[in-house]
Write an enzyme that holds these catalytic residues in place. Structure first.
Site: not given
Ligand code: CTP
Length: 303
Positions: A84, A153, A163, A181, A183, A204, A218, A222
């Site tokens: 990303n 995600d 490859k 997962p 985290i 964040f 969130k 979470k």
């Molecule tokens: N995060 C995490 N583990 C993941 C995805 C996200 O710990 N697999 C944490 C990120 O580090 C951040 C927070 O969750 O602190 C929100 O991340 P974000 O990508 O905005 O949220 P998602 O839960 O992935 O939701 P979405 O992508 O649907 O907005």
């Protein structure tokens, strides 16, 4: 030999003890006199960093801070990965600011070319699974965990050992993914299960619309304490740029941190987190757009 000479050692001790001087120790390595040891001029950035620490209130002294930052790379084959647009700059700024304010900082850092200031313990990772393991390990003894990383995600359901060849994929290839997962949610659930108060959990949220609502969602989902939300659809905030503006949100408060460099914003976020670290809410009662910055936001302009 000069650095270790008893007279030098004694003189430096007197400067520290009697005159209150602070000493930036020399670097260790190959010296002009062809010896190897302590005696190299310290790196200018380390000298500047040490001076800046002296001018910064040590309000995070004694705190153990874990910050995650950067993207994750999810391998498809030995040559390719899913990733990303995260540069890691905001998380590094959070780690740097905490270090300046006296915290012991561990930075779990995904693949990014960004430099990390001296004095921060860096755990380099590539994938979300590696990041999960490193963060969980560091979180066990942390006072606060700040998840600034843009964790992927999903990862490839299988990683091809060789490859992938274009000719073997057909005209419209499909990619099977499986969930990584979450985290932060994992840390929230574990803390809940242990009925523990610590570590303080800070996420964040990078959003492109409905920033406050999605961020609050969130926070609940979470089971964490604070979300730092930013609107990454704006050209001067979020991914890859050096500036940001964020909202620091807890269950019923919100602190708007105005536009600034990521370093300035990081210090303002720590200002807002400080009362929370000392068991109080992040700021004044939220009313959506109009909540005021935290009281100790007086640091504005000093950094
Ligand atoms: N995060 C995490 N583990 C993941 C995805 C996200 O710990 N697999 C944490 C990120 O580090 C951040 C927070 O969750 O602190 C929100 O991340 P974000 O990508 O905005 O949220 P998602 O839960 O992935 O939701 P979405 O992508 O649907 O907005």
């Amino acid at each position: 030999n000069m650095w270790n000479h008893p007279i030098t050692v004694d003189n430096l001790k007197r400067l520290r003890d009697i005159a209150g001087y602070h000493v930036v120790a020399p670097g260790v390595g190959y010296l002009a006199c062809r010896w190897v040891g302590a005696g190299r001029l310290a790196e200018p950035a380390d000298i500047v960093g040490a001076a800046a620490c002296l001018r910064t209130p040590q309000d995070l002294a004694g705190k153990r801070v874990v910050v995650s930052s950067g993207p994750t790379h999810e391998a498809l084959d030995p040559a390719r990965y899913l990733a990303n647009r995260s540069s890691g700059k905001m998380g590094i700024a959070m780690a740097h600011a905490a270090h300046r304010r006296g915290a012991a900082v561990t930075l779990v850092l995904g693949p990014t070319g960004q430099p990390v200031p001296a004095g921060i313990t860096v755990v380099a990772v590539e994938s979300a699974l590696q990041m999960a393991q490193a963060v969980e390990q560091a979180a066990a003894s942390a006072d606060v965990v700040v998840m600034a990383a843009a964790v992927a995600d999903f990862r490839a359901a299988t990683i091809a050992p060789q490859k992938l060849k274009r000719s073997s994929l057909g005209a419209t290839p499909t990619l099977a993914l499986r969930a990584n997962p979450d985290i932060l949610a994992g840390l929230g659930a574990a803390r809940q299960k242990a009925k523990a108060q610590r570590p303080l959990l800070v996420g964040f949220a990078a959003e492109t619309e409905n920033v406050l609502a999605y961020a609050r969602d969130k926070l609940v989902r979470k089971q964490i304490d604070v979300i730092v939300a930013n609107d990454v659809s704006q050209a001067d905030a979020g991914f890859a740029v050096d500036t940001n503006r964020v909202i620091v949100i807890d269950a019923d408060h919100a602190v708007h941190v105005p536009f600034g460099t990521k370093a300035e914003v990081a210090h303002r976020v720590w200002d807002a987190l400080l009362p929370r670290l000392n068991h109080a809410p992040v700021g004044k009662k939220a009313n959506g757009a109009g909540a005021k910055p935290a009281k100790n936001a007086r640091r504005k302009g000093k950094r």
